[in-house]
Design an enzyme around this catalytic site. Structure first.
Site, short mmCIF file in Angstrom:
data_model
loop_
_atom_site.label_atom_id
_atom_site.label_comp_id
_atom_site.label_asym_id
_atom_site.label_seq_id
_atom_site.Cartn_x
_atom_site.Cartn_y
_atom_site.Cartn_z
N GLU A 1 0.83 -1.20 0.00
CA GLU A 1 0.00 0.00 0.00
C GLU A 1 0.87 1.25 0.00
O GLU A 1 1.95 1.28 0.59
CB GLU A 1 -0.88 0.00 1.25
CG GLU A 1 -1.79 1.21 1.39
CD GLU A 1 -2.56 1.26 2.69
OE1 GLU A 1 -3.62 1.89 2.72
OE2 GLU A 1 -2.09 0.67 3.69
N LYS B 1 -9.79 1.84 -2.03
CA LYS B 1 -9.98 1.29 -0.69
C LYS B 1 -11.36 1.64 -0.14
O LYS B 1 -11.75 2.82 -0.07
CB LYS B 1 -8.87 1.84 0.22
CG LYS B 1 -8.81 1.26 1.61
CD LYS B 1 -7.60 1.84 2.33
CE LYS B 1 -7.41 1.27 3.71
NZ LYS B 1 -6.21 1.83 4.37
N CYS C 1 -5.24 -3.03 3.16
CA CYS C 1 -4.94 -2.73 4.55
C CYS C 1 -6.15 -2.86 5.48
O CYS C 1 -6.55 -3.97 5.83
CB CYS C 1 -4.29 -1.36 4.65
SG CYS C 1 -3.39 -1.07 6.21
#
Length: 273
Positions: A40, A113, A154
């Site tokens: 990331e 995300k 994440c």
């Protein structure tokens, strides 16, 4: 198939990141990797929203994206860019966006995300991802390098429904690039990644940031590859570097036939009042 992982301590210089990632991808491709995974925020990692916004570029102008597309084509290797900070036209916020690049250098998939990390930690660390980024609105599964790859980033790791949806859409390998903090990494990183693999009968590939960064944050590292039974095939520890590992796709069918949880999943009714 052989896959490569890159573990980085990304700073504030996108040009430097582009050069280092391109060199690592080239080395991994020469070692036989058909798909390479990066962490990331592998272009710029910066928790200062003003500075990050000033440095971010639109897709067409992002130097890391351009460099890695060129490298993928030159080395004929697929690349999963864990994520980059991408400027979105008409919005004051950025996208925390993953890219999957084919071995011809074309972008095959994008994923923004979904879940943003806003938290005050017991060690005094404060993170406000929503100060810089807009949440994504869709999921992504893509065929690349002979596998079906599901995309997450994440903090998404803590939301199992996302991974069940990706596996339900046919994903065999789940990508979880990350920049986990050290306190939460020590407590939860290994167990959550193993849980997502076990729950879905999938390989989980998690390329991670590590070390002390130029913006002052400290990340956990320990890039992992977990097989569908929950066994850890690779743990890269806490040093920057690169690694290669072989995935046996036969393990997916084997595990899913032994514990057919995906096939048995049912809609969950709301609790009675």
């Amino acid at each position: 198939m052989s896959i490569g992982l890159i573990q980085t301590t990304t700073g504030l210089d996108a040009g430097k990141s582009a050069r280092e990632l391109s060199a690592a991808i080239t080395r991994l491709a020469k070692r036989g990797a058909s798909l390479v995974f990066t962490p990331e925020m592998c272009g710029i990692l910066d928790r200062n929203p003003t500075r990050l916004s000033a440095a971010a570029r639109q897709e067409a102008d992002d130097p890391v994206l351009a460099a890695l597309c060129t490298t993928a084509s030159a080395q004929q290797v697929a690349v999963h860019i864990g994520s980059l900070a991408i400027r979105v036209p008409g919005s004051p916020l950025l996208a925390n966006r993953s890219f999957v690049i084919g071995p011809d250098g074309r972008i095959l998939a994008r994923y923004d995300k979904l879940h943003l990390f806003d938290v005050d930690l017991p060690d005094g660390s404060c993170y406000r991802e929503s100060a810089s980024f807009a949440a994504g609105t869709s999921t992504a599964v893509v065929d690349v390098a002979g596998i079906r790859l599901g995309l997450a980033i994440c903090y998404d790791l803590r939301f199992p429904a996302l991974f069940h949806a990706l596996a339900g859409a046919g994903a065999e390998v789940l990508a979880v690039p990350a920049a986990f903090t050290r306190p939460t990494g020590r407590a939860h990183w290994h167990v959550l990644l193993r849980a997502r693999a076990i729950e879905t009968g999938s390989f989980v590939v998690a390329a991670a940031q590590t070390g002390t960064h130029a913006d002052g944050r400290e990340t956990y590292g320990h890039s992992l590859v977990v097989d569908p039974w929950g066994e850890i095939l690779l743990d890269m520890g806490d040093a920057p570097g690169e690694a290669i590992v072989t995935l046996d796709r036969g393990r997916i069918a084997d595990v899913r036939s032994r514990i057919p949880a995906l096939a048995h999943a049912r809609p969950i009714p709301a609790p009675a009042a």
